[in-house]
Design an enzyme around this catalytic site. Structure first.
Site, PDB file in Angstrom:
ATOM      1  N   GLU A  77     -90.544 -15.193  -5.308  1.00 38.86           N
ATOM      2  CA  GLU A  77     -90.944 -15.614  -3.961  1.00 38.86           C
ATOM      3  C   GLU A  77     -92.282 -14.975  -3.584  1.00 38.86           C
ATOM      4  O   GLU A  77     -92.456 -14.370  -2.536  1.00 38.86           O
ATOM      5  CB  GLU A  77     -89.874 -15.279  -2.915  1.00 38.86           C
TER       6      GLU A  77
ATOM      7  N   ARG B 195     -87.882  -7.117  14.057  1.00 40.63           N
ATOM      8  CA  ARG B 195     -88.320  -5.856  14.645  1.00 40.63           C
ATOM      9  C   ARG B 195     -89.414  -6.063  15.693  1.00 40.63           C
ATOM     10  O   ARG B 195     -89.428  -5.397  16.733  1.00 40.63           O
ATOM     11  CB  ARG B 195     -88.820  -4.930  13.523  1.00 40.63           C
TER      12      ARG B 195
ATOM     13  N   HIS C 208     -76.564  -9.313  14.808  1.00 40.00           N
ATOM     14  CA  HIS C 208     -77.101  -8.304  13.899  1.00 40.00           C
ATOM     15  C   HIS C 208     -76.563  -6.934  14.297  1.00 40.00           C
ATOM     16  O   HIS C 208     -76.389  -6.637  15.478  1.00 40.00           O
ATOM     17  CB  HIS C 208     -78.630  -8.308  13.955  1.00 40.00           C
TER      18      HIS C 208
ATOM     19  N   GLU D 281     -92.772  -6.642   6.725  1.00 39.69           N
ATOM     20  CA  GLU D 281     -92.671  -7.564   5.592  1.00 39.69           C
ATOM     21  C   GLU D 281     -94.021  -8.093   5.117  1.00 39.69           C
ATOM     22  O   GLU D 281     -94.252  -8.216   3.899  1.00 39.69           O
ATOM     23  CB  GLU D 281     -91.742  -8.733   5.946  1.00 39.69           C
TER      24      GLU D 281
ATOM     25  N   HIS E 131     -83.105 -10.937  14.841  1.00 40.73           N
ATOM     26  CA  HIS E 131     -83.134  -9.528  14.422  1.00 40.73           C
ATOM     27  C   HIS E 131     -84.540  -8.960  14.273  1.00 40.73           C
ATOM     28  O   HIS E 131     -84.702  -7.755  14.100  1.00 40.73           O
ATOM     29  CB  HIS E 131     -82.420  -9.361  13.070  1.00 40.73           C
TER      30      HIS E 131
ATOM     31  N   ASP F 144     -90.066  -9.319   0.180  1.00 40.88           N
ATOM     32  CA  ASP F 144     -90.960  -8.516   1.012  1.00 40.88           C
ATOM     33  C   ASP F 144     -90.289  -7.312   1.655  1.00 40.88           C
ATOM     34  O   ASP F 144     -90.696  -6.863   2.719  1.00 40.88           O
ATOM     35  CB  ASP F 144     -91.559  -9.399   2.112  1.00 40.88           C
TER      36      ASP F 144
END
Length: 381
Positions: free
Chosen positions: A119, A212, A243, A133, A210, A97
């Site tokens: 996937e 967003r 990260h 994603e 991490h 993604d």
């Protein structure tokens, strides 16, 4: 002449998940493989390629400092198209993604090259979470000719959206293939503190953060939760591979600065991270892939998100959604570390993501797509 299958990937998670498929394509008697990396994650991508012995045939090197998602997407399109024209693959494999996967799928579609989506079928139900994603995976599904779904639930998502059943194969997730391979190998930790933590016998909390959509107050809440846990439980070792995004570090790290039992380290190489997961007591994460990996090693996973595109592990009982509220995070970690029965119920839950043979099923499906082989039965079929 054997059909040529091009695999395009750019991030560390993609590299981990395509590595078993790349190896299975190379082992095929009827396919030729070509690998293309975009460099969306540079150093971390190179580390994974080294672990699995992959030397890319083409490197698009698309990253530049501070570029937007649109700029990244455009550069993948621009730089991949001449490679497609030159190599002329019979199929293009993309994974998951990312901006790399969706842009590569669109570039292949423009040249009428069948797209294989590894996937496929994951859905959170919220177009904006995780961002970007969820939108990427939905867009890629509209472009794909073959959908390699990791679970029966992912297959159902695709069928609900109108994808023909003949175009979907339930393979299991190749991340399990990769993980079982790597944890069977010895590893040396470059960070001496992490090595000592792994060799110790106390409880170890592994943390990754991490996402967003959690930037800002969500990340600050995670930092406060870690500080509370570290203070309340001085015998607990918390390992936080930080990260590299400056916004993530600025939000999380100030809260844990100076706490001796919080080890803030640079992102770990994949083999090190896999072994650290194996050693951990509980995993606290907002990552998608870790939700699949840790249950395979018998580790309870607390997910710092409000929803997940991987609901199978939640249903199975090995994953629990806890969001980013610090009080809830602390309560859930405390519960697992204090209540043996609660811990055992999560640690012993059946992992729904595969048996380590996803890549073999995937390659058989690709061979069938290209008219040079037959499919294997679906996972669980």
């Amino acid at each position: 002449m054997r059909p040529r299958v091009m695999t395009v990937y750019g991030t560390r998670p993609e590299a981990i998940k395509v590595a078993p498929l790349v190896a299975a394509i190379d082992a095929s008697d009827v396919l030729e493989g070509t690998t293309v990396v975009t460099g969306q994650h540079r150093e971390m991508l190179d580390q994974v390629n080294e672990v699995f012995g992959i030397v890319p045939d083409h490197d698009l090197d698309v990253m530049s400092h501070g570029q937007s998602l649109s700029h990244l997407f455009a550069r993948v399109l621009e730089r991949l198209d001449p490679v497609l024209e030159s190599v002329r693959p019979d199929a293009v494999v993309v994974q998951g993604d990312t901006s790399t996967s969706t842009a590569a799928a669109l570039a292949a579609f423009h040249r009428r090259i069948p797209v294989v989506h590894l996937e496929a079928g994951l859905r959170s139900g919220d177009l904006h979470s995780p961002f970007p994603e969820e939108a990427n995976r939905r867009l890629t599904s509209r472009l794909a000719a073959l959908h390699l779904a990791p679970t029966a639930g992912s297959r159902e998502n695709l069928l609900t959206e109108g994808v023909p059943a003949t175009d979907v194969v339930v393979t299991g997730n190749t991340v399990i293939d990769a993980l079982l391979d790597v944890v069977a190998r010895p590893v040396s930790f470059r960070d001496a503190e992490v090595s000592r933590a792994v060799d110790g016998d106390g409880d170890l909390l592994l943390v990754t953060a991490h996402r967003r959509e959690s930037w800002g107050e969500g990340m600050r809440g995670i930092g406060r939760a870690l500080a509370t846990l570290a203070t309340r439980r001085p015998d607990l070792t918390i390992v936080l591979p930080a990260h590299r995004n400056p916004q993530v570090r600025a939000a999380v790290l100030p809260a844990v600065e100076g706490l001796a039992n919080v080890l803030v380290v640079e992102p770990l190489a994949y083999a090190e991270f896999a072994h650290l997961t194996h050693r951990s007591t509980v995993v606290l994460t907002d990552s998608g892939g870790v939700q699949e990996e840790a249950p395979s090693l018998g580790k309870p996973v607390l997910v710092m998100r409000e929803n997940t595109e991987r609901p199978e592990a939640v249903t199975a009982g090995t994953v629990r959604l806890v969001g980013t509220d610090p009080d809830r995070i602390v309560a859930e970690v405390d519960r697992l570390l204090s209540d043996r029965e609660a811990y055992a119920s999560m640690a012993r839950a059946t992992n729904p993501y595969g048996d380590g043979h996803a890549a073999v099923r995937g390659v058989a499906a690709i061979e069938h797509l290209l008219g040079v082989g037959t499919r294997r039965p679906d996972l669980g079929g």
